[in-house]
Design an enzyme around this catalytic site. Structure first.
Site, PDB file in Angstrom:
ATOM      1  N   HIS A  54       0.699  -1.188   0.081  1.00 54.39           N
ATOM      2  CA  HIS A  54       0.001   0.135  -0.029  1.00 54.39           C
ATOM      3  C   HIS A  54       0.856   1.119   0.012  1.00 54.39           C
ATOM      4  CE1 HIS A  54      -3.746  -2.225   1.877  1.00 54.39           C
ATOM      5  NE2 HIS A  54      -3.267  -2.602   0.680  1.00 54.39           N
ATOM      6  N   GLU A  56       1.362   3.722   2.048  1.00 56.31           N
ATOM      7  CA  GLU A  56       1.953   3.983   3.332  1.00 56.31           C
ATOM      8  C   GLU A  56       3.312   3.287   3.520  1.00 56.31           C
ATOM      9  OE1 GLU A  56      -2.372   4.166   4.665  1.00 56.31           O
ATOM     10  OE2 GLU A  56      -1.038   3.186   3.175  1.00 56.31           O
ATOM     11  N   THR A 165     -27.140  10.600 -32.192  1.00 54.77           N
ATOM     12  CA  THR A 165     -26.007   9.726 -31.833  1.00 54.77           C
ATOM     13  C   THR A 165     -25.503   8.723 -33.154  1.00 54.77           C
ATOM     14  OG1 THR A 165     -27.329   7.755 -30.907  1.00 54.77           O
ATOM     15  CG2 THR A 165     -26.746   9.690 -29.333  1.00 54.77           C
ATOM     16  N   MET A 167     -26.822   7.846 -37.670  1.00 53.39           N
ATOM     17  CA  MET A 167     -27.528   8.041 -38.738  1.00 53.39           C
ATOM     18  C   MET A 167     -28.652   7.086 -38.810  1.00 53.39           C
ATOM     19  SD  MET A 167     -25.958  10.580 -39.918  1.00 53.39           S
ATOM     20  CE  MET A 167     -27.324  10.848 -41.135  1.00 53.39           C
ATOM     21  N   SER A 172     -22.379   5.375 -37.142  1.00 53.62           N
ATOM     22  CA  SER A 172     -21.937   6.420 -36.100  1.00 53.62           C
ATOM     23  C   SER A 172     -20.282   6.972 -36.057  1.00 53.62           C
ATOM     24  CB  SER A 172     -22.180   6.137 -34.679  1.00 53.62           C
ATOM     25  OG  SER A 172     -21.580   4.724 -34.503  1.00 53.62           O
ATOM     26  N   GLU A 291     -21.376   2.324 -22.636  1.00 52.94           N
ATOM     27  CA  GLU A 291     -20.953   2.739 -23.909  1.00 52.94           C
ATOM     28  C   GLU A 291     -21.905   1.867 -24.834  1.00 52.94           C
ATOM     29  OE1 GLU A 291     -17.249   3.927 -25.485  1.00 52.94           O
ATOM     30  OE2 GLU A 291     -16.323   3.202 -23.793  1.00 52.94           O
ATOM     31  N   LEU A 296     -30.281   0.718 -24.739  1.00 62.37           N
ATOM     32  CA  LEU A 296     -29.708   0.232 -23.469  1.00 62.37           C
ATOM     33  C   LEU A 296     -29.502   1.588 -22.397  1.00 62.37           C
ATOM     34  CD1 LEU A 296     -28.745  -1.966 -21.509  1.00 62.37           C
ATOM     35  CD2 LEU A 296     -26.572  -1.981 -22.864  1.00 62.37           C
ATOM     36  N   THR A 298     -31.116   4.415 -22.508  1.00 61.74           N
ATOM     37  CA  THR A 298     -32.327   4.699 -22.139  1.00 61.74           C
ATOM     38  C   THR A 298     -32.537   3.889 -20.928  1.00 61.74           C
ATOM     39  OG1 THR A 298     -32.946   5.654 -24.157  1.00 61.74           O
ATOM     40  CG2 THR A 298     -34.743   5.381 -22.679  1.00 61.74           C
ATOM     41  N   ALA A 299     -32.432   2.830 -20.925  1.00 61.50           N
ATOM     42  CA  ALA A 299     -32.879   1.577 -19.792  1.00 61.50           C
ATOM     43  C   ALA A 299     -32.216   2.075 -18.742  1.00 61.50           C
ATOM     44  CB  ALA A 299     -32.519   0.354 -20.251  1.00 61.50           C
TER      45      ALA A 299
END
Length: 362
Positions: A54, A56, A165, A167, A172, A291, A296, A298-299
């Site tokens: 870690h 430290e 987003t 055509m 895209s 992405e 998807l 929208t869901a």
């Protein structure tokens, strides 16, 4: 004589140490530590990749005997349990640290408050909450997942000025410029998984991995995100480019032996909310980047599953027949989804908006 710095100033150095490690520590949080004595940094460190020391530990090793009587600045509460490494809180005590300044408390039940208690029991002066907001921002996923069992979800959308987003044909590439596409690589690199839908894979034959990062030439130490494909009908072709590194691919859909033979992790079909919990709790995936296409995306938005929306807007119009960025149908103004802008930046010729859900109503 150099100017005497404040606790906030020194903590910024620790935050910078953590920032240098954010691409290589997953699933562990990226933590930074600096040890200060006589107004000088005598030791510094950041979290190593999984299984390594870690922050430290590195800082104490560098400081050596100068750690005795010094102040340690740590971006996350020092651990108090034995895991892959010994507890850092005890290491600070044994090194003779006199004071510890902490940015964020650790919500992990194995640590929460226990690291601080070890330090206080040893007579060490402890100050908490210094630069907490910027330090917490470096580990949003870890902090949320430990506290709630669900990952931090970022939804990335690239659109035109008229909110399109792709055509009508699905084409895209490319709405945004090369600088924006490079910027997206950062969000992938800090994510444990990138989620997409089968339609996106079929249309773009995408890889969704990290191929380039700004100011970083060697990507060998970068932890690549898992690529999670939602494929409820089992349509993923074995020729898809995303299967070139099948061991980093996860598919939610019907079981397919041919995918198992390639080393693909297969997940049962489940609601998005449960899927996110599965990724977090079973696979230690604490940051998710979505992405995907409009359905998807929208869901995720309608399911109130998005913690942060990253919207790239190109200075162009694609026209009425192009595909919209959001396809839900609302009848009343009260149904709208509202967001709060937290950052805006010009990225090449495009604009990037970062937003979080807002509870405000008009």
């Amino acid at each position: 004589m150099s100017e005497i710095k404040s606790d906030q100033d020194w903590m910024q150095f620790a935050i910078a140490e953590a920032a240098a490690a954010i691409y290589r520590t997953r699933p562990n949080p990226a933590v930074g530590c600096v040890i200060v004595k006589n107004n000088q940094i005598v030791g510094r460190g950041a979290t190593a990749p999984v299984g390594g020391p870690h922050a430290e530990v590195f800082a104490l090793q560098q400081a050596g005997e100068q750690a005795r009587g010094a102040t340690a600045y740590v971006t996350l509460e020092p651990c108090a349990h034995y895991g892959r490494t010994p507890p850092c809180a005890k290491g600070l005590v044994e090194a003779g640290i006199a004071r510890v300044v902490i940015a964020c408390s650790d919500p992990n039940p194995l640590v929460a408050g226990k690291g601080v208690q070890i330090l206080k029991d040893a007579g060490i002066d402890v100050l908490q909450g210094v630069c907490e907001i910027p330090a917490a921002a470096q580990n949003k996923g870890f902090l949320k997942a430990i506290a709630t069992g669900a990952p931090y979800v970022r939804l990335k959308i690239a659109s035109s000025l008229d909110g399109r987003t792709a055509m009508a044909s699905g084409e895209s590439k490319w709405i945004t410029g090369s600088e924006a596409r490079l910027d997206v690589q950062h969000w992938r690199a800090i994510s444990g998984a990138v989620i997409t839908g089968i339609e996106t894979v079929l249309a773009d034959d995408c890889q969704l991995n990290v191929r380039q990062l700004k100011n970083i030439e060697n990507l060998n130490g970068i932890v690549q995100p898992k690529r999670v494909i939602l494929d409820r009908q089992g349509r993923l072709p074995l020729s898809a480019k995303i299967l070139a590194h099948a061991e980093t691919v996860m598919v939610m859909g019907p079981f397919r032996q041919e995918l198992a033979d390639l080393g693909v992790t297969q997940l049962d079909v489940q609601p998005l909310k449960i899927l996110l919990q599965t990724l977090s709790q079973q696979y230690q995936i604490y940051d998710v980047l979505v992405e995907a296409g409009v359905t998807l995306s929208t869901a995720f938005l309608q399911g109130n599953l998005v913690d942060e929306l990253i919207s790239y807007i190109a200075p162009s119009f694609l026209g009425r027949s192009a595909r919209a960025m959001f396809n839900a149908e609302f009848d009343r103004m009260a149904e709208q989804l509202r967001f709060k802008l937290i950052d805006v930046a010009q990225v090449g010729s495009d604009v990037r908006l970062r937003l979080i859900p807002s509870q405000e109503t008009l």
